[in-house]
Design an enzyme around this catalytic site. Structure first.
Site, PDB file in Angstrom:
ATOM      1  N   TYR A   1      26.908  21.131  40.540  1.00 36.65           N
ATOM      2  CA  TYR A   1      26.507  22.381  39.889  1.00 36.65           C
ATOM      3  C   TYR A   1      26.242  23.482  40.916  1.00 36.65           C
ATOM      4  CZ  TYR A   1      24.565  25.425  36.298  1.00 36.65           C
ATOM      5  OH  TYR A   1      24.353  26.477  35.430  1.00 36.65           O
TER       6      TYR A   1
ATOM      7  N   PRO B   1      34.164  26.779  30.875  1.00 37.55           N
ATOM      8  CA  PRO B   1      33.008  27.398  31.543  1.00 37.55           C
ATOM      9  C   PRO B   1      31.743  26.527  31.552  1.00 37.55           C
ATOM     10  CG  PRO B   1      33.519  28.534  29.506  1.00 37.55           C
ATOM     11  CD  PRO B   1      34.609  27.563  29.739  1.00 37.55           C
TER      12      PRO B   1
ATOM     13  N   TYR C   1      21.608  23.820  28.768  1.00 36.39           N
ATOM     14  CA  TYR C   1      22.857  23.338  28.167  1.00 36.39           C
ATOM     15  C   TYR C   1      22.471  22.295  27.119  1.00 36.39           C
ATOM     16  CZ  TYR C   1      25.371  25.234  32.254  1.00 36.39           C
ATOM     17  OH  TYR C   1      25.897  26.059  33.230  1.00 36.39           O
TER      18      TYR C   1
HETATM   19  P1  FAS Z   1      40.643  37.686  36.552  1.00 39.33           P
HETATM   20  O1  FAS Z   1      41.376  37.267  35.332  1.00 39.33           O
HETATM   21  O2  FAS Z   1      39.193  37.967  36.516  1.00 39.33           O
HETATM   22  O3  FAS Z   1      41.353  38.946  37.236  1.00 39.33           O
HETATM   23  C1  FAS Z   1      42.760  39.082  37.230  1.00 39.33           C
HETATM   24  C2  FAS Z   1      43.079  40.569  37.307  1.00 39.33           C
HETATM   25  O4  FAS Z   1      44.498  40.711  37.423  1.00 39.33           O
HETATM   26  C3  FAS Z   1      42.651  41.318  36.045  1.00 39.33           C
HETATM   27  O5  FAS Z   1      41.944  42.485  36.398  1.00 39.33           O
HETATM   28  C4  FAS Z   1      43.979  41.659  35.361  1.00 39.33           C
HETATM   29  O6  FAS Z   1      43.929  42.897  34.675  1.00 39.33           O
HETATM   30  C5  FAS Z   1      44.933  41.719  36.540  1.00 39.33           C
HETATM   31  N1  FAS Z   1      46.320  41.419  36.192  1.00 39.33           N
HETATM   32  C6  FAS Z   1      46.764  40.432  35.387  1.00 39.33           C
HETATM   33  N2  FAS Z   1      48.108  40.448  35.323  1.00 39.33           N
HETATM   34  C7  FAS Z   1      48.529  41.486  36.116  1.00 39.33           C
HETATM   35  C8  FAS Z   1      49.797  42.024  36.450  1.00 39.33           C
HETATM   36  N3  FAS Z   1      50.917  41.483  35.961  1.00 39.33           N
HETATM   37  N4  FAS Z   1      49.863  43.089  37.270  1.00 39.33           N
HETATM   38  C9  FAS Z   1      48.707  43.613  37.793  1.00 39.33           C
HETATM   39  N5  FAS Z   1      47.460  43.160  37.499  1.00 39.33           N
HETATM   40  C10 FAS Z   1      47.382  42.112  36.679  1.00 39.33           C
HETATM   41  N6  FAS Z   1      33.830  31.609  34.480  1.00 39.33           N
HETATM   42  C11 FAS Z   1      32.598  31.126  34.694  1.00 39.33           C
HETATM   43  O7  FAS Z   1      32.336  30.598  35.768  1.00 39.33           O
HETATM   44  N7  FAS Z   1      31.646  31.229  33.710  1.00 39.33           N
HETATM   45  C12 FAS Z   1      31.906  31.843  32.507  1.00 39.33           C
HETATM   46  O8  FAS Z   1      31.039  31.925  31.643  1.00 39.33           O
HETATM   47  C13 FAS Z   1      33.170  32.373  32.257  1.00 39.33           C
HETATM   48  N8  FAS Z   1      33.450  33.024  31.074  1.00 39.33           N
HETATM   49  C14 FAS Z   1      34.710  33.530  30.871  1.00 39.33           C
HETATM   50  C15 FAS Z   1      35.047  34.223  29.677  1.00 39.33           C
HETATM   51  C16 FAS Z   1      36.346  34.726  29.473  1.00 39.33           C
HETATM   52  C17 FAS Z   1      36.688  35.456  28.180  1.00 39.33           C
HETATM   53  C18 FAS Z   1      37.334  34.545  30.460  1.00 39.33           C
HETATM   54  C19 FAS Z   1      38.758  35.051  30.249  1.00 39.33           C
HETATM   55  C20 FAS Z   1      37.017  33.872  31.647  1.00 39.33           C
HETATM   56  C21 FAS Z   1      35.706  33.372  31.860  1.00 39.33           C
HETATM   57  N9  FAS Z   1      35.344  32.716  33.046  1.00 39.33           N
HETATM   58  C22 FAS Z   1      34.112  32.223  33.279  1.00 39.33           C
HETATM   59  C23 FAS Z   1      36.293  32.555  34.088  1.00 39.33           C
HETATM   60  C24 FAS Z   1      36.371  33.853  34.837  1.00 39.33           C
HETATM   61  O9  FAS Z   1      35.095  34.228  35.267  1.00 39.33           O
HETATM   62  C25 FAS Z   1      37.373  33.669  35.937  1.00 39.33           C
HETATM   63  O10 FAS Z   1      37.191  32.447  36.618  1.00 39.33           O
HETATM   64  C26 FAS Z   1      37.378  34.809  36.925  1.00 39.33           C
HETATM   65  O11 FAS Z   1      37.546  35.999  36.215  1.00 39.33           O
HETATM   66  C27 FAS Z   1      38.512  34.543  37.913  1.00 39.33           C
HETATM   67  O12 FAS Z   1      38.717  35.689  38.606  1.00 39.33           O
HETATM   68  P2  FAS Z   1      40.216  36.122  38.994  1.00 39.33           P
HETATM   69  O13 FAS Z   1      40.940  34.938  39.494  1.00 39.33           O
HETATM   70  O14 FAS Z   1      40.046  37.327  39.851  1.00 39.33           O
HETATM   71  O15 FAS Z   1      40.959  36.488  37.634  1.00 39.33           O
HETATM   72  C1  PHB Z   2      26.994  32.775  31.631  1.00 32.51           C
HETATM   73  O1  PHB Z   2      25.864  33.191  31.932  1.00 32.51           O
HETATM   74  O2  PHB Z   2      27.875  33.505  31.150  1.00 32.51           O
HETATM   75  C2  PHB Z   2      27.322  31.317  31.885  1.00 32.51           C
HETATM   76  C3  PHB Z   2      26.438  30.546  32.620  1.00 32.51           C
HETATM   77  C4  PHB Z   2      26.749  29.213  32.853  1.00 32.51           C
HETATM   78  C5  PHB Z   2      27.909  28.678  32.342  1.00 32.51           C
HETATM   79  C6  PHB Z   2      28.797  29.459  31.601  1.00 32.51           C
HETATM   80  C7  PHB Z   2      28.495  30.793  31.369  1.00 32.51           C
HETATM   81  O3  PHB Z   2      28.210  27.370  32.572  1.00 32.51           O
END
Ligand code: FAS
Ligand code: PHB
Length: 390
Positions: A385, A293, A201
């Site tokens: 962490y 994130p 980082y």
């Molecule tokens: P999710 O959003 O993964 O899953 C929700 C599900 O519900 C989806 O499949 C969606 O299609 C469905 N859904 C939504 N509305 C609905 C409806 N009305 N009817 C039916 N289904 C519906 N976290 C990290 O720790 N590190 C990262 O690097 C990181 N990068 C990310 C990058 C992006 C672009 C995003 C958006 C998130 C990122 N996150 C990251 C956070 C991410 O990992 C979330 O914490 C994780 O997906 C959470 O999981 P869920 O709560 O299951 O939600």
């Molecule tokens: C990733 O690998 O996507 C990643 C790892 C650590 C982070 C965020 C994203 O804090």
């Protein structure tokens, strides 16, 4: 249609909850609005806390995770060329993290659910949640064969930040807390060996950068970008040139430049919705909270919520006790807010904010130097962490 627990969302939270409940003999149906392929195409988190790894083992999906996951006992912070390796194992008395992509976690859980024969309705449109303040809640949705109603005992809204679950809680009850950051992350995935064997980082005058990975042959990199950034503006060459400028020379020199297989921009926000329960409706994962994130907490917080919720539901059906369900929101939020603090701190310390003055820059440097020079400060970062206990 009828089930015991209707789960909305086939992301990590919904799938993990379905797996833990199913293995306890509790019937669930997952309603997912996207296609199976779309869910499995998402590139998101990459780091699993120790508690998440244990939960995935409990859910019966630890085999590939342990075969392919990379156990990391350290993580590096870099600040304008200075480097600090946090020895997670030493600072936490033996804990580590596992690098294993969320895409793989989702695939493992989805395939385990399919092997067990538990139902997921994909492309379920216009999901609506009904009567959660009565003993007979239900969920209606439109499937390929028309409008359906799913009667249930409980509704678990695992439907992410843009889902229907949180919006079903009346405004008179719901209280939301939010901080939107004035920048985003541009992420790039490439099939090349990681430039470093642990995550780095980096805080740099030009902006934050993160070196991560998915496997010994697949790397994941991020650079902080302005909020209005469009992916089309960033060629691979421009990305790698900028990434190199933000890294210590010894790392930058070893960075391969290989074609991207995915590039995307993600906004950063801190968000919490309270309470995480309303009658027989329970919010879990991104449906209830979002973290930047920077602390690698998003996916892991979803796992923590599912730990509390699955235990409460199992206790309800096995012991006819609602003590766990009654405490769900309070217990989940206590852990959520600690992770929100850590993610906000990591983001505040490592990113360049517009209009940062000289004092703010010195404060960031002082935070870094404090972690470098005071073991208890380093241990505090390490404890957060690797993941605070459930
Ligand atoms: P999710 O959003 O993964 O899953 C929700 C599900 O519900 C989806 O499949 C969606 O299609 C469905 N859904 C939504 N509305 C609905 C409806 N009305 N009817 C039916 N289904 C519906 N976290 C990290 O720790 N590190 C990262 O690097 C990181 N990068 C990310 C990058 C992006 C672009 C995003 C958006 C998130 C990122 N996150 C990251 C956070 C991410 O990992 C979330 O914490 C994780 O997906 C959470 O999981 P869920 O709560 O299951 O939600
Ligand atoms: C990733 O690998 O996507 C990643 C790892 C650590 C982070 C965020 C994203 O804090």
């Amino acid at each position: 249609m009828r089930t015991q627990v209707a789960i909305i969302g086939s992301g990590p939270a919904g799938l993990l909850l379905g797996q833990l409940l199913g293995r306890a003999g509790i019937d669930t149906i997952i309603l997912e609005r996207a296609t199976r392929e779309h869910v499995l195409s998402r590139i998101r988190a990459g780091v699993l806390e120790r508690g998440t790894v244990r939960l995935l083992e409990e859910a019966g999906v630890g085999e590939r995770l342990h075969r392919e996951g990379l156990v990391h006992t350290g993580v590096e912070l870099a600040f304008d060329g200075d480097r600090l390796r946090l020895d997670l194992e030493d600072l936490t008395g033996g804990a580590s993290v596992t690098v294993y992509g969320q895409t793989e976690v989702t695939r493992d859980l989805m395939e385990a659910r399919e092997r067990a024969g538990w139902l997921t309705v994909f492309e379920a449109q216009d999901v609506e949640i009904h009567d959660v303040e009565t003993p007979r809640p239900s969920v209606s949705f439109t499937a390929q064969d028309g409008r359906r109603t799913l009667a249930c005992d409980f509704v678990a809204a695992c439907d992410g930040f843009h889902g229907i679950g949180r919006r079903t809680v009346p405004e008179r009850v719901l209280r939301c807390f939010e901080r939107v950051y004035p920048f985003g992350w541009l992420g790039l995935l490439t099939d090349a060996p990681p430039a470093t064997h642990e995550l780095v980082y980096a805080n740099h005058a030009r902006g934050f950068a993160l070196l991560s990975m998915r496997s010994p042959t697949r790397s994941r990199y991020y650079v902080q970008v302005p909020l209005e950034t469009r992916v089309e503006e960033w060629s691979d060459e421009r990305f790698f040139t900028e990434l190199r400028r933000r890294l210590p020379d010894a790392i930058a020199d070893g960075l391969p430049t290989t074609p991207s297989i995915e590039k995307s921009v993600a906004p950063l926000r801190s968000f919490v919705a309270e309470p995480m329960r309303f009658g027989s409706l329970f919010l879990a994962g991104d449906a209830a909270h979002i973290v930047p994130p920077t602390g690698a907490k998003g996916l892991n917080l979803a796992a923590g919520d599912v730990h509390y919720l699955s235990n409460g539901l199992i206790e309800h059906y096995r012991e006819r006790s609602d003590a766990g369900l009654d405490r769900y929101s309070e217990r989940a939020l206590a852990r959520v807010w600690k992770a929100e603090r850590f993610s906000w701190w990591m983001t505040s310390m490592l990113h360049r904010f517009p209009e940062m003055d000289a004092f703010a820059e010195r404060m960031q440097r002082a935070e870094f130097d404090h972690v470098v020079s005071v073991r208890s400060a380093a241990a505090n970062v390490a404890d957060n962490y690797v993941g605070l206990p459930f």
